[in-house]
Design an enzyme around this catalytic site. Structure first.
Site, short mmCIF file in Angstrom:
data_model
loop_
_atom_site.label_atom_id
_atom_site.label_comp_id
_atom_site.label_asym_id
_atom_site.label_seq_id
_atom_site.Cartn_x
_atom_site.Cartn_y
_atom_site.Cartn_z
CE LYS A 87 -10.74 16.10 -47.02
NZ LYS A 87 -11.31 17.14 -46.20
CG ASN A 100 -2.08 -0.95 1.09
OD1 ASN A 100 -2.24 -1.58 0.05
ND2 ASN A 100 -2.88 -1.08 2.13
CD GLU A 156 -9.78 16.88 -37.78
OE1 GLU A 156 -8.84 16.51 -38.50
OE2 GLU A 156 -10.97 16.64 -38.04
CB THR A 177 -18.47 37.60 -29.26
OG1 THR A 177 -19.36 38.46 -29.96
CG2 THR A 177 -17.38 38.43 -28.59
CD GLN A 222 -4.50 -3.12 -9.05
OE1 GLN A 222 -4.64 -3.71 -7.98
NE2 GLN A 222 -4.29 -3.75 -10.18
CG ASN A 246 -7.96 16.38 -43.90
OD1 ASN A 246 -8.61 17.27 -44.43
ND2 ASN A 246 -8.02 15.11 -44.27
CE LYS A 270 -0.61 0.28 -10.97
NZ LYS A 270 0.27 -0.67 -10.26
#
Lengths: 500, 500, 500, 500
Positions: free
Chosen positions: C293, C119, C300, C164, C332, C295, C335
């Site tokens: 493309k 522990n 993202e 805004t 546990q 991207n 963790k």
């Protein structure tokens, strides 16, 4: 200025009342006590219970008659807004019982709680309340899906820039876009139906979770309350309070995900920069300080509500986790959580329907963007592969080069010279003449070529629409049947109640 | 029965008013409009703003004087409960401005919003409101920690069964248990202090996020509002609305984790099965149907509230995620989320303090369980290792066997015969005579042997107490200083306001 | 094509290795066992423990020497990648102990666990591991803040459209935008510092939560491990495992909120529609099918990771809620949760720094949009109020009208004729000649007028920069001091270890 | 000691291998790359795609034959563990395609990606993977429900203390308890069925979300893949990646709520303090330091996993919120989230089934506690009301008093003298003689009196069992039909594949 709104003259239209309430939200409005919305359900449950007790001779006819009379009177008072919950009494159940005791004395009123516990009473009230909400969501979703299918029909042949990663991907049609959202919302609707099929069961008579020695008839009360039948294990019904709440919470959150994504899409498409749509003024707001503002407040609020809904699902699941056997008071908070969530989200489909229906579509910008950013290149690539029998992977390589070269020419579609050069460099053979290159990048033509199920061609979209309409009809019929069953139960109760 | 409570005579004491409100919660009580609690802060902000505008000649003395008079009058009305928010006006800001316009005409009232935006106004109101809440939490935590330290002192030598995995682990003292919670709650307090150190900054003057061309003095208003200074970047202050809310939400949730764990511990220890504590009747509830009931409802409610808090933190974080540049209306919902969370959780430390202070400790059961379930075996094991210089891993093996053998003898502590047999089998050498085996399993003796920092011996606990008291004093002084600074700012404002 | 990437020739630059690993993520990479990253910390802890045991005569010098030798050897093996965890042994602790027993026999190896429990051992390992992560986050944030301040300096006078509600609000400068994010990230950094101040305490010696009868010296081990001191209550230290994890989780999630908002802002500003920025090709990805493309995949991914972080915070809080007294195995899982969260988020600040530093700024589009959408109206409004001494509320009404009229003229800024008409209609008096109207809508001029603290004028931004640099320096010094303290502890350990 | 476990001799049985893996979890085990589990699905999808392309003449017979041969070979390699993902290639799709290109050259391998996008490919792989998981959960739940019904039968007449609020409520039977959990888990099963009904649709052919101009046949591939049909809108199928994941996540979390509540209930009932059950040693763990320990680790782990599941649902919902039109890379993380969640939770029903089946029931303690704590008072109250025709509310008041008086006599059931006194004081008339008072508090008798649907009488439980078995059979048949349909699709594919 009279209304105390800090903006105005820039708008030619007044804000929609729905939008106004939607955005000012809880700033200036209080929230009613939770149990206020349970009053009618609590009364319904008590009336069914009393009738059953009388039929089973647990109450005498006279006792039942007086109790029913009293319950009816409370209902009348409530309808007139004159039955208010007394905060000195713990909850709606105590309020009702106290009223009856005050009216008819302990000898009568003190019998209402026979063969009953607050545990099964609130479980019942919540099922009835949630059932109404589920059916209401279904009705609202049917309405917004109707709007979306209509828009889908109207724009099924209108080329529209499709995106992935916020970047131009392929031309699609505006109809295809609307129908995608209709499709998603019908799945959402299905979750409310699943909820109803799973939880339309009567917990009344489960008592504290361990049943009762009174000879009650749970099948009978189920009929008076419009349930498919009684819950089959009393402990399960009480221990798992919060599970119908959590599942409905998830159904709402899933729906809100689609509506918030639609909201985000509309927000971006309504910026000046994209410029595809213009929100109707009735669903825009001004600013207290900036005179030029027309903000998509209602749509932003939808996004916020989706975030709120998710946290509430999280809390609902949390309360039900690792619970020790039997009822625990922790679950009382599932009542507040689901009520708050429903308050936030019930009005959302309706306002979204109104926003979509009133949206202005700006054709020029849409057309322009359907021709830029090499958005037509994937279709040309497919044409090269198909016509030239060229391995896809090689053809793609060539097309990537062609785009690079076209870009250097300042073009935003692939030029035939760039394509020729690229094909040559990759030793590929395809007659890249101007006409072909132009044809396979014509936005109207290319969307019409994608004919497979789910595609963008008018025929494919027609098929999509037919299927959507069929599903929608099926749900409508189901909803009508549910409502009929509930009305029938109420009539039965009225009759029985009159008879006693 | 008069109160409409459905239980009673089994109790000799009346329920605590706090506990009653705590458990009936929102069932029969409505929730005020969100902006109602912002009224005093909005007025404070406006008064500071007007004084500053006058000093900077943006308003004339006369204009400022009238506005200040009006604001003071609104405050008086509000104190008497007579300034109510009109739901026809969007929010508290519109309500106040409209009142002033109605009173003094557009020429005066229409100037209140000069060099101001609702964006910075609500950011300011929220900071002031949240600051008060942070300080209130700190005060409440200081009080409950006080109770826990007192209990820690009182029970620092009382052996008590310690658990891991819900199974007996080692004897500890009841004092050690109380002090563990005191320790944790002081860390919680530290998070509110961190919040205050990070966010006690003045957003007023950030406007819409982009500043103003008016020659405002933000350092001056900061002084009148008790802030450390102005926020240094206007866009950051407005864009990140919701961040102070989320951080306070986390601080509350972390605190609720400790309080809910204490609640769960008290619930179990108060069952008949454990039987270590008895809740004071004032904090127990009966049942509507089961006559024998004395339920730990308030403690269960604390657990529910902890679950609610976590979901709200989740929503708060969600709203702040992936936000596009500048203010977005989504963040308005952070106001409701944090207010709901604070409403739920502000009363929790106090009620927990009362419950702990009034708890009855049942010595007999505690003593019995401090001697059962082989709970003293780990200490005997340590003695075997220490005295016999035996490798820990070997000794443990022997002790495991000794327990197996003792168990077969029907014992719940290790017997000397079992230990001898086990040591012999493992070829270990330790004089396992009855006196030694008994001594090293005597609960008073063994807790007194654990002397290292953090241990269970009276001396170690004394040290823990000293340290806790020192920390507690440090926080008390800090809190007093914060409150003085805020009062000083308010006095400064009154003076200035009188002067104008 | 060699690399198996399905796109390529459209790019002139190779993807950054960091970006590649970032986006392919766990698709093709396995995750190491959790305890693998605890090996060095477990060894460090064991070495400190053994030295202390020897000084306290709990171990003989010879025993200690052999154990230390063994631990050192394991460390060497580990550094060479040759100490692998055996899945047949439960965890890192068992693996290390078994190795020592296999090497030196039970007589020596069997003594490692003296005065110790898994522990406190795992609590220690996690504190050491988390401390390193906290300091690493601080270092990474200092670096990205450096980039942002640099950009802030560079663009402090470059007008830029401020938003805004996704709608044009007011012109600001690009510098103001970058500095807003720097400001926010420094607050994030502060949370990691708070974590360190709160949790840099030594749990070793808390044992199972109830201390030990061995005469251990926890102050001494604290020095060898670089801690401020021992945790003052053994039960608290063990019971609240998961609290440092949850707080660090929140710190990460709060940081991810700012980084994901920056990501979302960059994604939108890099669309063709906005067109303010172009991502460096090294941080863009192609498509397997669409040849055109480019991207913003890395950005993202940052948004996704922010969502993941929030869920993990939610789980971390959930595990700590309503826990019964003492250690419970549930914890546990904290963790795994925190390790997963750190794995996801540790690389984020670095890649964001690289993306911002390599961004291309497209001046033309920025300038164009700083003049459109009536974005300059708020400043003209302020000028009207200031110069004309007109009540703000009246002036705003007039400006709203002026925008309506200008819009009908097809303009995107307020025209003098429209303004004149509006002022006249509102009976307001201000000399709306063309020069004035133009001047107060000139983007360079108007941003320079907002001079108050936090504003957009070059002077205000200079002040913001100075303050940011000061704060950044303060944190750098603090970080250096922390690292020195840790190194010093490690040297002390080496020395002691050599001496034994 | 050989196994490196730090405990042992106290146990007479070896730990179950399942329990061991369950508790050591990820400490010493690595996690495979995400796409590793998609390999078989990716191959299946590609084979179906190639056959369809050939039938539509998009590929020549020869091309198809070679590709199919290659795909089959990869599958063989994979089955032998010899097809490993190369981290240098982005994902499983690139790995497969690269292998084919390397084997058959670009002319053949370069054609695999014809009429395909990674977007629809991964959507397909995930549907196939999730479908298998849904069916596996259903099978596992059927098994654990079987165990619970068996236990329900076995203990349907064994009185058992029922709780609410962690306090004795009413005697029930142990069978009633087991059946309550069976009931709940069958609802959980229903959610996986709903998932399958909603999402067993084929996304292949949706491409990037915008369809394809190749004349593909999606109905045909649906048949080869065992789907009900193609998804009807290509954009919806791609845009809403993450929705099937979120819904399955919720289904798992809801199931985990029931399993964690069962775990918590077993943990408490297995403490010495309650003492109703004893966990089989194979499902208990020892301690590294405390020799007496037998901890319910597996049950605690289930609770932790329930907390983890909830956070992952939260993340899954978060990623799908406010998404802009079309595919966004954010959704890639839904793959990791759902895989992690399934890894955590798929083994849970099985281990729970084993724990319940192997549980030792300790009759003595159960009987004792079925007679204490006034747990029989509610039934006596009902008897008083029924027999005496006394208003429930009055009778309850009297019984509360009777408990108070009995308690003062030191009794734990109501005594006849106390009851007489209480009735007298309340002027109620009921012949409270000793025999009656005893009879209506006899635990066997009282549980047998609760005969209504859902109650605790043997007959009511028999009915519950019958209904559960019927529902279970219905689900079994449905599951078998699903599996048959999938097998049929696979056979069809093999045949077709051989034919080409």
């Amino acid at each position: 200025m009279k209304t105390g709104k800090l903006w105005g003259p820039r708008f030619e239209k007044k804000p929609s009342a729905l939008a106004e309430a939607f955005t000012s939200a809880r700033d200036v409005r209080s929230k009613a006590p939770a149990d206020e919305r349970l009053i009618p359900y609590d009364l319904w449950g008590s009336r069914a219970h009393v009738i059953m007790l009388a039929r089973r001779n647990i109450l005498s006819l006279r006792e039942a008659r007086l109790l029913l009379k009293g319950l009816k009177e409370i209902e009348k008072l409530w309808r007139k807004g004159r039955f208010r919950l007394d905060p000195g009494k713990e909850d709606v159940h105590s309020n009702v019982e106290s009223w009856l005791i005050a009216k008819y004395g302990m000898e009568i009123g003190g019998k209402l709680h026979t063969a009953r516990s607050r545990n099964d009473q609130v479980a019942l009230d919540m099922r009835l309340y949630l059932r109404d909400c589920a059916l209401q969501f279904i009705a609202e979703l049917l309405a917004v899906v109707h709007v979306l299918i209509d828009q889908g029909k109207k724009y099924k042949a209108r080329p529209f820039p499709g995106y992935t990663h916020h970047q131009p991907a392929q031309v699609t049609t505006l109809g295809h876009v609307w129908l995608a959202f209709a499709e998603a919302l019908l799945r959402d609707l299905g979750r409310f139906q699943d909820w109803q099929e799973r939880f339309n069961q009567n917990p009344l008579g489960s008592m504290t979770g361990y049943g009762t020695s009174f000879p009650i008839d749970r099948v009978f009360t189920s009929k008076l309350l419009g349930f498919a039948g009684p819950t089959p294990n009393s402990l399960d019904a009480i221990q798992n309070r919060g599970e119908p709440e959590a599942e409905m919470g998830f159904a709402v959150a899933a729906m809100m995900n689609h509506l918030s994504s639609l909201a985000q899409t509309l927000i971006l498409f309504s910026t000046g920069e994209f410029g595809f749509f213009e929100l109707d003024e009735a669903y825009s707001s001004g600013s207290s300080m900036m005179p030029q503002k027309r903000n998509p407040d209602s749509l932003e609020v939808i996004k916020a509500k989706a975030a709120v809904a998710q946290g509430q699902v999280s809390s609902l699941l949390a309360i039900g986790r690792s619970q020790f056997l039997g009822y625990n008071r922790d679950t009382q908070w599932t009542k507040y959580l689901i009520m708050d969530l429903l308050d936030e989200c019930l009005p959302v489909p309706k306002i979204m329907g109104e926003i979509v229906a009133s949206l202005q579509v700006k054709e020029k910008k849409i057309t322009a963007l359907s021709r830029k950013g090499f958005i037509t290149a994937p279709d040309l690539l497919e044409a090269v592969v198909q016509e030239g029998k060229i391995p896809f992977r090689l053809a793609k390589k060539a097309l990537e080069k062609a785009i690079l070269y076209s870009g250097k020419e300042g073009a935003e579609r692939i030029t035939d010279s760039a394509l020729r050069r690229a094909l040559r460099e990759e030793s590929l053979d395809w007659p890249a003449n101007e006409a072909l290159v132009h044809k396979f990048q014509n936005e109207k033509f290319i969307v019409s070529r994608r004919k497979a199920v789910g595609g963008t061609s008018p025929a494919a979209l027609e098929k999509n629409i037919t299927q959507l309409l069929r599903t929608r009809r099926r749900y409508s019929r189901w909803l009508a049947a549910q409502k009929r069953a509930i009305s029938a139960a109420q009539s039965r109760l009225q009759e029985m109640s009159a008879k006693e």
